[in-house]
Scaffold this motif. Structure first.
Motif, PDB file in Angstrom:
ATOM      1  N   LEU A 211       0.828  -1.201   0.000  1.00  0.00           N
ATOM      2  CA  LEU A 211       0.000   0.000   0.000  1.00  0.00           C
ATOM      3  C   LEU A 211       0.868   1.259   0.000  1.00  0.00           C
ATOM      4  CD1 LEU A 211      -2.762   1.293   0.054  1.00  0.00           C
ATOM      5  CD2 LEU A 211      -2.805   1.004   2.545  1.00  0.00           C
ATOM      6  N   ILE A 212       1.948   1.244   0.762  1.00  0.00           N
ATOM      7  CA  ILE A 212       2.859   2.391   0.798  1.00  0.00           C
ATOM      8  C   ILE A 212       3.486   2.616  -0.573  1.00  0.00           C
ATOM      9  CG2 ILE A 212       5.038   3.250   1.766  1.00  0.00           C
ATOM     10  CD1 ILE A 212       4.246   1.838   4.395  1.00  0.00           C
ATOM     11  N   GLU A 213       3.818   1.528  -1.263  1.00  0.00           N
ATOM     12  CA  GLU A 213       4.369   1.623  -2.619  1.00  0.00           C
ATOM     13  C   GLU A 213       3.361   2.289  -3.555  1.00  0.00           C
ATOM     14  OE1 GLU A 213       5.689  -1.518  -6.082  1.00  0.00           O
ATOM     15  OE2 GLU A 213       6.178  -2.025  -4.001  1.00  0.00           O
ATOM     16  N   LEU A 214       2.100   1.908  -3.443  1.00  0.00           N
ATOM     17  CA  LEU A 214       1.047   2.499  -4.265  1.00  0.00           C
ATOM     18  C   LEU A 214       0.872   3.984  -3.940  1.00  0.00           C
ATOM     19  CD1 LEU A 214      -1.325   2.279  -6.263  1.00  0.00           C
ATOM     20  CD2 LEU A 214      -2.750   1.515  -4.340  1.00  0.00           C
ATOM     21  N   ILE A 215       0.894   4.320  -2.660  1.00  0.00           N
ATOM     22  CA  ILE A 215       0.727   5.713  -2.233  1.00  0.00           C
ATOM     23  C   ILE A 215       1.834   6.592  -2.803  1.00  0.00           C
ATOM     24  CG2 ILE A 215       0.868   7.242  -0.217  1.00  0.00           C
ATOM     25  CD1 ILE A 215      -0.610   4.972   1.342  1.00  0.00           C
ATOM     26  N   TYR A 216       3.068   6.132  -2.693  1.00  0.00           N
ATOM     27  CA  TYR A 216       4.185   6.921  -3.211  1.00  0.00           C
ATOM     28  C   TYR A 216       4.135   7.038  -4.733  1.00  0.00           C
ATOM     29  CZ  TYR A 216       6.931   8.007   0.933  1.00  0.00           C
ATOM     30  OH  TYR A 216       7.376   8.565   2.111  1.00  0.00           O
ATOM     31  N   ALA A 217       3.639   5.999  -5.400  1.00  0.00           N
ATOM     32  CA  ALA A 217       3.513   6.059  -6.860  1.00  0.00           C
ATOM     33  C   ALA A 217       2.502   7.128  -7.266  1.00  0.00           C
ATOM     34  CB  ALA A 217       3.101   4.693  -7.408  1.00  0.00           C
ATOM     35  N   GLY A 261      16.259  -7.014  -5.715  1.00  0.00           N
ATOM     36  CA  GLY A 261      15.221  -7.347  -6.683  1.00  0.00           C
ATOM     37  C   GLY A 261      14.508  -6.092  -7.137  1.00  0.00           C
ATOM     38  N   SER A 262      13.264  -6.237  -7.561  1.00  0.00           N
ATOM     39  CA  SER A 262      12.500  -5.092  -8.040  1.00  0.00           C
ATOM     40  C   SER A 262      12.139  -4.150  -6.890  1.00  0.00           C
ATOM     41  CB  SER A 262      11.216  -5.560  -8.734  1.00  0.00           C
ATOM     42  OG  SER A 262      10.408  -4.453  -9.073  1.00  0.00           O
ATOM     43  N   ARG A 263      12.368  -2.867  -7.093  1.00  0.00           N
ATOM     44  CA  ARG A 263      11.999  -1.883  -6.077  1.00  0.00           C
ATOM     45  C   ARG A 263      10.517  -1.533  -6.158  1.00  0.00           C
ATOM     46  NH1 ARG A 263      16.037   3.072  -6.372  1.00  0.00           N
ATOM     47  NH2 ARG A 263      15.295   3.096  -8.529  1.00  0.00           N
ATOM     48  N   THR A 264       9.854  -1.966  -7.216  1.00  0.00           N
ATOM     49  CA  THR A 264       8.418  -1.691  -7.411  1.00  0.00           C
ATOM     50  C   THR A 264       7.656  -2.997  -7.581  1.00  0.00           C
ATOM     51  OG1 THR A 264       8.803  -1.406  -9.791  1.00  0.00           O
ATOM     52  CG2 THR A 264       8.837   0.580  -8.431  1.00  0.00           C
ATOM     53  N   ALA A 265       7.891  -3.926  -6.662  1.00  0.00           N
ATOM     54  CA  ALA A 265       7.324  -5.272  -6.781  1.00  0.00           C
ATOM     55  C   ALA A 265       5.798  -5.251  -6.888  1.00  0.00           C
ATOM     56  CB  ALA A 265       7.758  -6.117  -5.584  1.00  0.00           C
ATOM     57  N   PHE A 266       5.134  -4.429  -6.070  1.00  0.00           N
ATOM     58  CA  PHE A 266       3.676  -4.408  -6.087  1.00  0.00           C
ATOM     59  C   PHE A 266       3.146  -3.782  -7.370  1.00  0.00           C
ATOM     60  CE2 PHE A 266      -0.410  -2.326  -4.858  1.00  0.00           C
ATOM     61  CZ  PHE A 266      -1.134  -3.498  -4.692  1.00  0.00           C
ATOM     62  N   LEU A 267       3.761  -2.703  -7.817  1.00  0.00           N
ATOM     63  CA  LEU A 267       3.334  -2.074  -9.068  1.00  0.00           C
ATOM     64  C   LEU A 267       3.559  -3.003 -10.256  1.00  0.00           C
ATOM     65  CD1 LEU A 267       4.608   1.588  -8.589  1.00  0.00           C
ATOM     66  CD2 LEU A 267       2.342   0.655  -8.134  1.00  0.00           C
ATOM     67  N   ASP A 268       4.649  -3.760 -10.212  1.00  0.00           N
ATOM     68  CA  ASP A 268       4.896  -4.761 -11.257  1.00  0.00           C
ATOM     69  C   ASP A 268       3.790  -5.810 -11.265  1.00  0.00           C
ATOM     70  OD1 ASP A 268       7.223  -3.396 -11.764  1.00  0.00           O
ATOM     71  OD2 ASP A 268       8.516  -4.808 -10.692  1.00  0.00           O
ATOM     72  N   GLN A 269       3.397  -6.208 -10.060  1.00  0.00           N
ATOM     73  CA  GLN A 269       2.326  -7.200  -9.929  1.00  0.00           C
ATOM     74  C   GLN A 269       1.007  -6.647 -10.464  1.00  0.00           C
ATOM     75  OE1 GLN A 269       1.672  -8.671  -5.888  1.00  0.00           O
ATOM     76  NE2 GLN A 269      -0.490  -8.972  -6.358  1.00  0.00           N
ATOM     77  N   LEU A 270       0.715  -5.370 -10.178  1.00  0.00           N
ATOM     78  CA  LEU A 270      -0.510  -4.747 -10.684  1.00  0.00           C
ATOM     79  C   LEU A 270      -0.532  -4.750 -12.212  1.00  0.00           C
ATOM     80  CD1 LEU A 270      -1.061  -1.580  -8.424  1.00  0.00           C
ATOM     81  CD2 LEU A 270      -2.320  -3.737  -8.373  1.00  0.00           C
ATOM     82  N   LYS A 271       0.573  -4.388 -12.815  1.00  0.00           N
ATOM     83  CA  LYS A 271       0.668  -4.330 -14.271  1.00  0.00           C
ATOM     84  C   LYS A 271       0.429  -5.716 -14.881  1.00  0.00           C
ATOM     85  CE  LYS A 271       3.831  -2.894 -17.995  1.00  0.00           C
ATOM     86  NZ  LYS A 271       3.935  -4.196 -18.685  1.00  0.00           N
ATOM     87  N   THR A 272       1.079  -6.726 -14.320  1.00  0.00           N
ATOM     88  CA  THR A 272       0.927  -8.093 -14.820  1.00  0.00           C
ATOM     89  C   THR A 272      -0.511  -8.583 -14.668  1.00  0.00           C
ATOM     90  OG1 THR A 272       3.233  -8.613 -14.272  1.00  0.00           O
ATOM     91  CG2 THR A 272       1.725 -10.473 -14.570  1.00  0.00           C
TER      92      THR A 272
END
Length: 282
Positions: A211-217, A261-272
């Protein structure tokens, strides 16, 4: 003590927060229940530690740096909320806002006097790990540093003292967010811990880091209010929506920037996931 055991404990706490939030409409009652629950969790961990100990130094450091401070930090936070709420003179009006403004001023004063200028605070905020074996292993307390007198009251078998200092930082971050919701009429639900009555079934089911990753994005893209509001306010909206406390955003974000690894793991997951969903209609 297994790492999965720690994860299970933290997940149990999160579930308990949600359950209590749904059962009670009173922040006083909610805080009191969480105080009792978190005390029981700490006692449970202490007994387990006495019986099983740690497998290695790394496990000990993880426990006193990441696990216990999260629990103790929330315990300190809920206790402060309980004390603040039970001594509040009125339920609204100028006196109400003056009271919570004074509480916020006290918090800021405590931060300036006891936290922000310390070497340990700068170490913690920077995300460093080079002195973890000094700060987060038992038996390394240096009394020549002129430590706070609470060091004489801690159990040396269940504390390194700096786990307590980390917990204080976490608690202050939570309390700061909570007090902001009290003194700002535009951001003043009953509590950051409560969701609106019509959204009890809406909750975040992934990790807090996701969620924090999404917020910062969203903040970095400037897609909310034309980028004119800060990351803290965006975070506040999500915390209210999902009835979740995110704690130290800055520290979590710093760890994301340096993780392997990926610094945007959650955003990568959302895209996939979105692309896979699109492919289903082809």
């Amino acid at each position: 003590m297994e790492k999965c055991f720690y994860k299970d404990v933290l997940e149990r706490i999160q579930k308990e927060e949600k359950a209590i939030g749904m059962l009670t409409g009173s922040i006083i009652d909610e805080s009191y229940r969480m105080i009792s629950y978190l005390q029981d969790i700490l006692n449970e961990l202490k007994i387990s530690l006495c019986e099983k100990g740690f497998k290695n130094e790394k496990e000990e450091i993880v426990f006193f740096k990441e696990v216990k401070p999260q629990i103790l930090g929330k315990l300190i936070y809920y206790n402060k909320v309980y004390r603040i709420e039970t001594t509040c003179p009125v339920s609204n009006g100028k006196i109400y806002y003056s009271y919570f403004s004074a509480q916020l001023a006290n918090l800021k004063r405590e931060y300036i006097e006891h936290i922000c200028n310390s070497d340990f605070y700068r170490y913690y905020r920077s995300g460093r790990t080079d002195r973890d074996d000094t700060y987060f292993k038992r038996g390394n307390i240096n009394y020549h540093d002129g430590l706070n007198s609470i060091v004489f009251e801690i159990d040396p078998e269940f504390s390194t003292f700096y786990d307590y200092k980390t917990a204080r930082i976490i608690a202050n971050e939570l309390l700061y967010t909570y007090l902001l919701t009290k003194i700002n009429p535009d951001e003043n639900p009953d509590s950051i811990l409560q969701k609106p009555a019509n959204s009890k079934d809406i909750f975040w089911t992934d990790s807090k880091n996701a969620l924090i990753e999404l917020i910062y994005a969203l903040y970095a893209c400037g897609v909310i209010s034309h980028g004119k509001i800060g990351v803290r306010k965006i975070s506040l909206m999500f915390q209210i929506l999902f009835g979740i406390t995110l704690g130290d955003l800055h520290h979590s974000f710093h760890r994301m920037k340096t993780r392997s690894g990926s610094r945007t793991a959650f955003l990568d997951q959302l895209k996939t996931s979105l692309e896979d969903y699109m492919d289903k209609d082809l």
